[in-house]
Design a protein around this motif. Structure first.
Motif, short mmCIF file in Angstrom:
data_model
loop_
_atom_site.label_atom_id
_atom_site.label_comp_id
_atom_site.label_asym_id
_atom_site.label_seq_id
_atom_site.Cartn_x
_atom_site.Cartn_y
_atom_site.Cartn_z
N GLY A 187 15.13 -11.41 11.44
CA GLY A 187 14.21 -12.36 10.82
C GLY A 187 12.98 -11.74 10.20
N GLY A 188 12.84 -10.40 10.27
CA GLY A 188 11.69 -9.74 9.69
C GLY A 188 11.84 -9.59 8.17
N ASN A 189 10.71 -9.45 7.49
CA ASN A 189 10.74 -9.33 6.03
C ASN A 189 9.61 -8.39 5.60
N ASP A 190 9.98 -7.23 5.05
CA ASP A 190 8.97 -6.25 4.64
C ASP A 190 8.06 -6.79 3.54
N GLY A 191 8.63 -7.55 2.60
CA GLY A 191 7.84 -8.11 1.51
C GLY A 191 6.80 -9.10 2.01
N PHE A 192 7.20 -9.93 2.95
CA PHE A 192 6.27 -10.90 3.52
C PHE A 192 5.20 -10.20 4.34
N ALA A 193 5.60 -9.16 5.08
CA ALA A 193 4.62 -8.36 5.83
C ALA A 193 3.61 -7.72 4.89
N ALA A 194 4.08 -7.28 3.73
CA ALA A 194 3.19 -6.69 2.72
C ALA A 194 2.21 -7.73 2.19
N ALA A 195 2.71 -8.96 1.95
CA ALA A 195 1.84 -10.03 1.46
C ALA A 195 0.77 -10.38 2.49
N LEU A 196 1.15 -10.45 3.76
CA LEU A 196 0.18 -10.70 4.83
C LEU A 196 -0.86 -9.58 4.88
N SER A 197 -0.42 -8.35 4.65
CA SER A 197 -1.33 -7.20 4.65
C SER A 197 -2.33 -7.30 3.52
N VAL A 198 -1.85 -7.71 2.34
CA VAL A 198 -2.75 -7.85 1.18
C VAL A 198 -3.82 -8.91 1.47
N ILE A 199 -3.42 -10.01 2.09
CA ILE A 199 -4.38 -11.05 2.44
C ILE A 199 -5.44 -10.52 3.39
N MET A 200 -5.01 -9.74 4.38
CA MET A 200 -5.95 -9.14 5.33
C MET A 200 -6.93 -8.20 4.62
N VAL A 201 -6.41 -7.39 3.71
CA VAL A 201 -7.26 -6.43 2.99
C VAL A 201 -8.29 -7.16 2.15
N ILE A 202 -7.87 -8.22 1.46
CA ILE A 202 -8.78 -8.99 0.62
C ILE A 202 -9.91 -9.59 1.46
N ILE A 203 -9.58 -10.12 2.62
CA ILE A 203 -10.60 -10.74 3.49
C ILE A 203 -11.59 -9.70 3.98
N THR A 204 -11.10 -8.56 4.48
CA THR A 204 -12.00 -7.52 4.97
C THR A 204 -12.84 -6.93 3.84
N LEU A 205 -12.25 -6.83 2.64
CA LEU A 205 -12.99 -6.33 1.48
C LEU A 205 -14.13 -7.28 1.11
N ILE A 206 -13.85 -8.57 1.11
CA ILE A 206 -14.88 -9.57 0.80
C ILE A 206 -16.02 -9.48 1.80
N PHE A 207 -15.67 -9.40 3.07
CA PHE A 207 -16.69 -9.32 4.11
C PHE A 207 -17.51 -8.04 3.97
N PHE A 208 -16.85 -6.94 3.65
CA PHE A 208 -17.53 -5.65 3.49
C PHE A 208 -18.49 -5.69 2.30
N LEU A 209 -18.03 -6.21 1.16
CA LEU A 209 -18.88 -6.27 -0.04
C LEU A 209 -20.05 -7.23 0.16
N LEU A 210 -19.81 -8.33 0.87
CA LEU A 210 -20.88 -9.28 1.16
C LEU A 210 -21.95 -8.62 2.02
N GLN A 211 -21.51 -7.85 3.02
CA GLN A 211 -22.46 -7.14 3.88
C GLN A 211 -23.27 -6.13 3.07
N LYS A 212 -22.61 -5.40 2.17
CA LYS A 212 -23.31 -4.41 1.35
C LYS A 212 -24.34 -5.08 0.44
N TYR A 213 -23.98 -6.23 -0.13
CA TYR A 213 -24.88 -6.95 -1.04
C TYR A 213 -26.12 -7.45 -0.29
N ILE A 214 -25.89 -8.08 0.87
CA ILE A 214 -27.01 -8.61 1.65
C ILE A 214 -27.90 -7.48 2.15
N SER A 215 -27.28 -6.38 2.59
CA SER A 215 -28.06 -5.24 3.09
C SER A 215 -28.96 -4.66 2.01
N ARG A 216 -28.44 -4.60 0.78
CA ARG A 216 -29.26 -4.08 -0.34
C ARG A 216 -30.45 -4.99 -0.60
#
Length: 556
Positions: A248-277
């Motif tokens: 029942g596993g799916n590499d493509g779906f796992a990749a899509a979930l990974s992309v979503i995780m990366v986007i969320i952490t990137l947004i949080f990271f950039l937001l922190q950098k902006y506020i810190s500046r």
């Protein structure tokens, strides 16, 4: 004129140009390329560009709830750690606390053990058959709330990760000028009002820096939800199951979930950098804050708070140590009344190569991190250009990529010829280097900015070459920052699980993986013995660092 223009844009070939190109090629091949494979796999379905996997995620509440759970745990853990870490740092730096240096060593040790060890310790204490659970039930008849699920994960992350906030805030408090506080006091701004009006705004950039680390670690952690979640699904758990499951596993779906995780952490990271500046301040701490001796109820309350927090953070390690010395059956699964070294005997029989692998891999990885990190830091600070800025940015990508996603990226990128690295030692080293190199780069760059360029110019004017000046003049002056980053990298490497759990094979098994495996198999005695070995290794290196650096703290 055209010839002059061509000459002006000609690349100046020297050791630093060559270093820049080599570092760019390294990070492009071993980090950018594998990550691109995840993005490609997430949008390519049967050779056709499609958002099918992302639509699948959005259409089913089962998957969306995992993201909601991950965000809820991450934000809750960040909020609680910010409060605990900030208050603890403020108390210990403004009031004289008995045994402060010893307490700070304990706080650092708390941070360095893997979170899943804390999870398994709290199961032993507050699980359905836990020591505290049974004691309270037998003495008072009260059944304590379950440690499993959201509350258990929040407890583990809060007590495991508050030291990150503590270390960041402690560094900021040392840079606050005492005269600024005296000036605010002369205007009648004292006590709690001064904290919120004057001190907290000055601390906020560093609090945000620590908060983003806590958020990313709790968001990306795999071991804790696996052990203590009990049905409370999170994104790392889903990604791991989708990628590893043979049914029942799916590499493509796992990749899509990974992309979503990366986007969320990137947004949080950039937001922190902006506020810190926006909230950054420049301070001259020639008159830094001093701890004041208090008495009475205030002093007692401060000591109680500090000791309780430090004790609760250390309690999982104490539990593990106690468990390691309890008598167990020959399998290491069942406990028997009394104490012995049986668990250690079983542990050493099961160790195999994992103890040697842990030390060899971590030491080699740290040497690679120092070699690459020092050059990248020097290029970013002293040879600033568009290319070196790009290189510095590339190295920070791994700072925001969850470990499990980095592991998947390396598996996807190097599972076929000519780059068949899966199952090799090198792919384990890559995971360590890519995930931990930002520590050394940032600490090296920070200390390099305090070394005036005129020091190098003087050496070069006396006939020394660029590389000789760097090796004999600059590098020794950078040593404290390099050593601090290297030690922090090493101590986080030996507790790494998220990426290596996906990459290891039997011959590359490490101590952390062996501990996790024994916990999953319910061999708690053996797991505890292995955890004690890991903790002793960490403490030994920590004390060695203090000895070599003649310092009593680690700066991050």
């Amino acid at each position: 004129m055209q010839i002059d223009k061509i000459k002006s844009i000609r690349i100046k070939w020297d050791i630093w140009t060559l270093s820049t190109i080599i570092c760019l090629l390294f990070f492009t091949l071993f980090m950018v390329y594998p990550l691109l494979q995840i993005f490609r796999l997430s949008v390519i379905n049967d050779g056709i560009f499609s958002f099918k996997y992302f639509n699948k995620f959005l259409e089913k509440k089962y998957y969306v709830s995992a993201l909601t759970n991950s965000l809820l745990v991450a934000f809750s853990a960040t909020f609680t750690t910010v409060i605990i870490g900030t208050v603890l740092a403020y108390i210990t730096h403004t009031m004289k606390i008995y045994g402060k240096k010893f307490l700070e060593i304990i706080i650092i040790i708390t941070m360095l053990s893997p979170p899943f060890i804390g999870a398994y310790s709290w199961i032993l204490l507050l699980g359905r058959n836990g020591v505290i659970t049974n004691f309270v039930k037998n003495t008072s008849g009260i059944i304590l709330p379950s440690i499993y699920g959201f509350h258990g994960m929040l407890t583990v992350f809060s007590l495991q990760l508050y030291p990150l906030i503590y270390l960041y805030v402690s560094g900021a408090l040392k840079n606050i000028n005492k005269s600024l506080l005296e000036a605010s006091e002369s205007f009648g701004c004292i006590g709690i009002r001064r904290f919120f009006k004057v001190i907290l705004p000055l601390l906020m950039p560093m609090i945000l820096s620590g908060a983003v680390l806590v958020f990313m670690r709790s968001m990306a952690d795999f071991g804790t939800p696996q052990l203590i979640g009990k049905g409370y699904r999170t994104m790392p758990y889903l990604i791991y199951n989708e990628f590893i499951s043979e049914v029942g596993g799916n590499d493509g779906f796992a990749a899509a979930l990974s992309v979503i995780m990366v986007i969320i952490t990137l947004i949080f990271f950039l937001l922190q950098k902006y506020i810190s500046r926006k909230m950054s301040y420049t301070m001259n701490a020639n008159k830094s804050m001093e701890a004041i001796q208090h008495s009475g109820l205030k002093n007692i309350a401060a000591h109680i708070f500090v000791y309780i927090i430090v004790f609760l953070g250390l309690l999982p390690q104490l539990t593990v140590t106690y468990t390691a010395f309890r008598k167990t059956s020959t399998s290491g699964r069942m406990f028997i009344p009394g104490y012995s070294l049986t668990s250690f005997h079983i542990a050493f029989k099961k160790l195999g190569n994992c103890l040697v692998n842990t030390y060899v891999f971590s030491i080699v990885a740290v040497l690679m991190i120092v070699l690459i990190g020092v050059f990248v830091a020097y290029l970013a600070v002293r040879r600033a250009s568009v290319i070196t800025h790009l290189l510095d940015t590339m190295t920070m990508v791994s700072y925001i990529i969850p470990g499990s996603i980095m592991g998947i990226a390396l598996l996807l990128g190097f599972n076929r010829k000519p780059f068949m690295l899966v199952g090799s030692v090198f792919i384990m080293l890559l995971a360590y280097v890519l995930r931990r190199i930002p520590y050394t780069i940032r600490s090296s760059a920070a200390i390099l900015t305090n070394i005036h360029p005129s020091v190098e110019e003087a050496a070069i004017s006396l006939g020394a070459s660029n590389i000789k000046t760097f090796g004999y003049i600059v590098l020794p002056m950078m040593f404290p920052g390099v050593l601090s980053g290297a030690i922090l990298s090493w101590m986080t490497i030996i507790s790494e699980l998220s990426a290596t759990i996906l990459l290891y094979v039997k011959k590359t098994e490490t101590l952390t993986i062996a501990i996790y495996t024994e916990v999953v198999r319910s061999n708690y005695g053996t797991a505890a013995a292995l955890s004690v070995i890991l903790a002793l290794s960490t403490v030994t290196v920590l004390l060695l660092f203090f000895k070599l650096s003649k310092n009593s703290e680690i700066k991050i």
